[in-house]
Design a protein around this motif. Structure first.
Motif, PDB file in Angstrom:
ATOM      1  N   GLY A 122      63.285  13.898  96.124  1.00 53.06           N
ATOM      2  CA  GLY A 122      63.309  12.997  97.275  1.00 53.06           C
ATOM      3  C   GLY A 122      61.972  13.085  97.984  1.00 53.06           C
ATOM      4  O   GLY A 122      61.363  14.158  98.046  1.00 53.06           O
ATOM      5  N   VAL A 161      68.602  11.189 100.688  1.00 51.57           N
ATOM      6  CA  VAL A 161      68.191  12.095  99.615  1.00 51.57           C
ATOM      7  C   VAL A 161      69.080  13.339  99.547  1.00 51.57           C
ATOM      8  O   VAL A 161      69.173  13.975  98.508  1.00 51.57           O
ATOM      9  N   THR A 216      69.325  14.511  95.335  1.00 53.20           N
ATOM     10  CA  THR A 216      68.077  14.990  94.742  1.00 53.20           C
ATOM     11  C   THR A 216      68.118  16.508  94.584  1.00 53.20           C
ATOM     12  O   THR A 216      68.836  17.198  95.309  1.00 53.20           O
ATOM     13  N   VAL A 266      63.069  18.175  97.466  1.00 55.53           N
ATOM     14  CA  VAL A 266      62.630  17.185  98.449  1.00 55.53           C
ATOM     15  C   VAL A 266      61.223  17.519  98.928  1.00 55.53           C
ATOM     16  O   VAL A 266      60.871  18.688  99.086  1.00 55.53           O
TER      17      VAL A 266
END
Ligand SMILES: Nc1ncnc2c1ncn2[C@@H]1O[C@H](COP(=O)(O)OP(=O)(O)OP(=O)(O)O)[C@@H](O)[C@H]1O
Ligand SMILES: [Mg+2]
Length: 337
Positions: free
Chosen positions: A40, A219, A223, A226
């Protein structure tokens, strides 16, 4: 990460000439993305997320300059000739943009838009491309795909257009999909459906995903890692859970505090970060968040922070970082929506 990353961005700078001066949109950003992983990229509007995505693709606007290296499967994309780069677009790296209205050609039927890339990159026959197009539309949840192939983009709803965009991006089975705010133009329920679909397809295909959003909740849960951007710089990067549970950069910490949780009405700011992003043509010295940070010390502006590992897969560029176990860390559980 021990294996060679699919994507290795090193010291990427992307500057754009404007009538206000040189916009330092991306300033010395480095990170890696493993095959099959989902990264992300978050940060406030104007933090440089889209320019970074475009710089990776080699799609910078006129009057711009980019330096650094973008290794994709070991080859530096920035050192390639235009033709070599074009061969990678769509086939190995595909991109989905925020606004399908602008990305789809309004006067070309869905079928041609979906099959064009396959015919060019994969060299398949028109009947094979059509068969693939039908199964792609099914994969992304478009009902009655036979009929949809004959449609023009304006005959589809926003959600359907976005699904078609995703099908086009997936058509040549890219190794990396960059999705830049892929759903912000859609209503919340459709947004969620498409984001979940994106995550499912990414896992099923074992494709790498870069999911860009200004919304942390987008996100979260979708994900593995990040990256937090602030004013063209990377502030923090790490496993999504680690960064969200225990952010170490003062900016990430503040950003999470300003994010509504599921207990609150969507888009209700809890405590917005006071101030705004610095002028991109004239950013402050050292840490660019310093003018808005309540924890500034002399070293924050001179010499300023460098990225340092604070965990096995967690790095932060903050001189006076949030202490581990700080009990004032995020004001609630952040749940993906
Ligand atoms: N074509 C351009 N010409 C001049 N400046 C630009 C151009 N494109 C982007 N910028 C500037 O570069 C900086 C980074 O913009 P960018 O679009 O990458 O932000 P972003 O993080 O994607 O924001 P958003 O969340 O709103 O999409 C901003 O200051 C923006 O004004
Ligand atoms: Mg953007």
């Amino acid at each position: 990460m021990t294996d060679t990353p699919l994507l290795h961005v090193r010291n990427l700078h992307a500057y754009i000439g404007s009538d206000r001066g040189v916009v330092r949109a991306v300033d010395d950003v480095s990170f890696k993305l493993a095959s099959s992983a989902a990264l992300g990229v978050v940060g406030e509007s104007g933090s440089g997320k889209s320019v970074m995505a475009r710089a990776i693709m080699g799609l910078m606007p006129a009057h711009s300059a980019q330096t650094g290296e973008v290794y994709f499967q070991g080859r530096d994309l920035l050192a390639l000739k235009q033709k070599e780069r074009e061969a990678i677009w769509g086939k190995q790296i595909a991109m989905v943009f925020q606004d399908p209205g602008r990305s789809l050609n309004p006067v070309v039927r869905v079928e041609r838009q979906l099959t064009e890339g396959m015919r060019r990159h994969l060299g398949v026959s028109s009947s094979e491309a059509r068969a693939r197009a039908l199964s792609l539309l099914e994969e992304v949840g478009v009902p009655d795909p036979e009929r949809r192939l004959r449609n023009y983009p304006h005959e589809l709803s926003g959600g359907m257009r976005q699904r078609v965009m995703l099908a086009i991006a997936l058509a040549c089975e890219p190794d990396l999909l960059i999705a830049d705010e892929p759903t912000t133009a859609l209503d919340v329920t459709i947004q969620r459906q498409i984001l979940d679909l994106l995550r499912d397809v990414q896992r099923k295909r074992g494709m790498a995903l870069m999911l860009i959003s200004h919304d942390l909740a987008v996100v979260a849960g979708r994900t593995d890692r990040v990256a937090v951007m602030y004013s063209g710089k990377l502030a923090e990067i790490g496993a999504t859970r680690a960064v969200f549970d225990a952010p170490r950069h003062r900016y990430t910490h503040a950003l999470l505090g300003a994010t509504p949780t599921l207990d609150h009405e969507r888009h209700t700011p809890l405590n917005l970060i006071a101030g705004s992003l610095p002028t991109p043509t004239d950013p402050p010295p050292g840490c660019r968040f310093a003018p808005r940070c309540g924890f500034v010390e002399a070293a924050c502006t001179d010499p300023g922070p460098v990225m340092e590992l604070v965990g096995p897969d967690h790095a932060v560029a903050c001189i006076n970082s949030v202490p581990v176990g700080a009990d004032d860390v995020v004001g609630g559980e952040l749940v993906g929506r």
